[in-house]
Structures are given as C-alpha cells and as structure tokens.
Design a protein around this motif. Structure first.
Motif: not given
Length: 114
Positions: A15-24, A45-51, A55-57, A71-74
């Motif tokens: 899975y891929v999560v959009h992170l806040s640009p503040a992380i830069r 970028v991550g991997m999981t055995g969950l949906d 996993r995002f939740r 902290d930064y996941g959108i």
C-alpha cells in the motif's frame, strides 16, 4: 516432519500512503531523499496482511504504527498499488522494497519500504 503449507493465492498487500509535505522539513527525510522533486508527493510504502484501509486506520490510531503515517499520513493512494494486490507474503516483502526504490527514483519523497 510436517510439510509447510504454501499459500497459492495472495494473502498480503502492498500500500501507499500520501504524507503531508511538512515531512520534507525533517533533516532525516531530506537525507533519505536527496533527489526528491518538491512537485511530487511525499509517500509511505508498506505491506500488510490486512486490507490496506484497515492498516491505514491502525497506523492513524497509533497501534503498531509507523510514526510517518501516524503523524503525517493523509490518505491511501490506491491508484499506486491496487493493481498489484493481493500477493504471497514473500512477494509482498520484495514488492514493498521495489516500490519504495522505484518511487524514490521517480522523484517522490519516500518513507517506509523496509
């Protein structure tokens, strides 16, 4: 000796999560992504055995969480991974690393991808 069970169909997801640009703003992130294009997204970028949505939740709740997503996941970016899922565990481990490296080469600011 008992034979190991091999899963024919996939049980894991990348899975891929959009992170806040503040992380830069973090020096550590800039060091990991020296060639990042500020016009491109910051992602995890991550991997999981969950949906992936489950996993995002869990990340956002702080349970077994990456601090980057907590902290930064959108939001999830399914268009970047949904076509790959599901897959066997070993393949998901490899794909997580491959995707992180590929996105970083394309200029994304990438975290995760262990």
């Amino acid at each position: 000796m008992k034979a190991r069970r091999v899963h024919k169909r996939g049980t894991h997801n990348v899975y891929v999560v959009h992170l806040s640009p503040a992380i830069r703003d973090l020096a550590y992130v800039r060091r990991l992504n020296p060639d990042a294009d500020e016009k491109k997204l910051c992602i995890y970028v991550g991997m999981t055995g969950l949906d992936p949505s489950e996993r995002f939740r869990t990340h956002k709740s702080g349970r077994k969480a990456s601090r980057w997503v907590r902290d930064y996941g959108i939001a999830l970016l399914p268009n970047m991974y949904v076509h790959l899922n599901p897959m066997p565990y070993d393949r998901a481990v490899e794909m997580e690393v491959f995707l992180a490296e590929a996105f970083r080469k394309q200029g994304y600011t990438v975290m995760g991808g262990h």
